[in-house]
Design a protein around this motif. Structure first.
Motif, short mmCIF file in Angstrom:
data_model
loop_
_atom_site.label_atom_id
_atom_site.label_comp_id
_atom_site.label_asym_id
_atom_site.label_seq_id
_atom_site.Cartn_x
_atom_site.Cartn_y
_atom_site.Cartn_z
N TYR A 77 26.81 33.23 33.41
CA TYR A 77 27.97 33.77 34.11
C TYR A 77 29.26 33.20 33.51
CZ TYR A 77 31.25 35.00 37.82
OH TYR A 77 32.33 35.49 38.50
N HIS A 136 32.32 35.10 31.34
CA HIS A 136 33.63 35.23 32.00
C HIS A 136 34.69 34.28 31.45
CE1 HIS A 136 31.05 37.23 34.95
NE2 HIS A 136 32.13 37.84 35.36
N THR A 141 38.08 35.56 31.20
CA THR A 141 38.59 36.26 32.39
C THR A 141 39.19 35.21 33.32
OG1 THR A 141 36.79 37.84 32.15
CG2 THR A 141 37.93 37.83 34.27
N TYR A 142 40.51 35.24 33.42
CA TYR A 142 41.17 34.18 34.18
C TYR A 142 41.42 34.56 35.64
CZ TYR A 142 41.93 32.80 29.35
OH TYR A 142 41.74 32.48 28.03
N SER A 143 41.04 35.78 35.98
CA SER A 143 41.35 36.26 37.33
C SER A 143 40.17 36.10 38.29
CB SER A 143 41.73 37.74 37.26
OG SER A 143 40.68 38.45 36.63
N LYS A 144 39.03 35.62 37.80
CA LYS A 144 37.84 35.58 38.66
C LYS A 144 37.27 34.18 38.80
CE LYS A 144 36.32 40.32 38.04
NZ LYS A 144 35.54 41.20 37.19
N ASP A 147 35.80 31.15 40.19
CA ASP A 147 35.14 31.00 41.49
C ASP A 147 34.45 29.65 41.63
OD1 ASP A 147 33.07 31.22 39.71
OD2 ASP A 147 31.97 32.77 40.82
N TYR A 164 33.87 26.61 36.27
CA TYR A 164 34.59 27.71 35.62
C TYR A 164 36.02 27.25 35.29
CZ TYR A 164 35.77 32.85 35.45
OH TYR A 164 36.14 34.13 35.10
#
Ligand SMILES: [Fe+2]
Length: 163
Positions: free
Chosen positions: A103, A107, A110-113, A115, A119
């Motif tokens: 995961y 990602h 991808t800096y918008s997710k 969680d 990460y």
């Protein structure tokens, strides 16, 4: 986990054979991620996931370049996880561990997710290395800090290195 990270480092060095630039990149990201994770007191499982993900995070780049002639982040995110999964299964990591590492690999552009702390730290460690490797201007570094840095240790590293 000490030997597990070394096993993965060994595997990734042979995966990136004759590409010392990529090897240098992931070793630096691994080192920053490991230190930030330890100083931020991650639990053992999360720390292990972070370390393995940091070593493998750019694994998709090789296939992206071969297949699409591009190392764009979105291709890497698509191509990375399946190869990483295959490699991790070979070394008998458990399913939940592999899922989270994949995961994160899938990602990491991808800096918008974001969680989880694993990460977040992976993103920070990659920036700490990319700012240097891509010669990011100091005027831009302040905005990277505002937008993408959250951990106390990550901010400290960034500030002491570049600001
Ligand atoms: Fe990277």
């Amino acid at each position: 986990m000490k030997d597990k990270t070394s096993i993965i480092i060994n595997e990734m060095i042979s995966y990136y054979a004759k590409d010392p630039r990529r090897v240098n990149h992931f070793l630096k990201v691994f080192s920053f991620a490991k230190s930030i994770g330890e100083l931020e007191r991650l639990n053992e499982e999360t720390q292990d996931i972070l370390e393995v993900a940091a070593i493998m995070h750019d694994i998709g780049i090789k296939i992206s370049e071969e297949k699409y002639n591009s190392c764009a982040g979105n291709y890497q995110e698509i191509e990375g996880p399946p190869i990483a999964r295959e490699m991790l299964l070979k070394f008998k990591f458990d399913e939940k561990f592999i899922d989270r590492v994949c995961y994160l690999i899938g990602h990491h552009h991808t800096y918008s997710k974001i969680d989880g702390i694993d990460y977040q730290i992976l993103i920070e460690a990659d920036f700490l290395v990319n700012i240097y490797e891509d010669e990011i201007k100091s005027s831009q570094i302040e905005s990277v800090k505002e937008k993408h840095f959250k951990t106390k240790v990550g901010i400290e590293f960034l500030t002491n290195l570049y600001l």
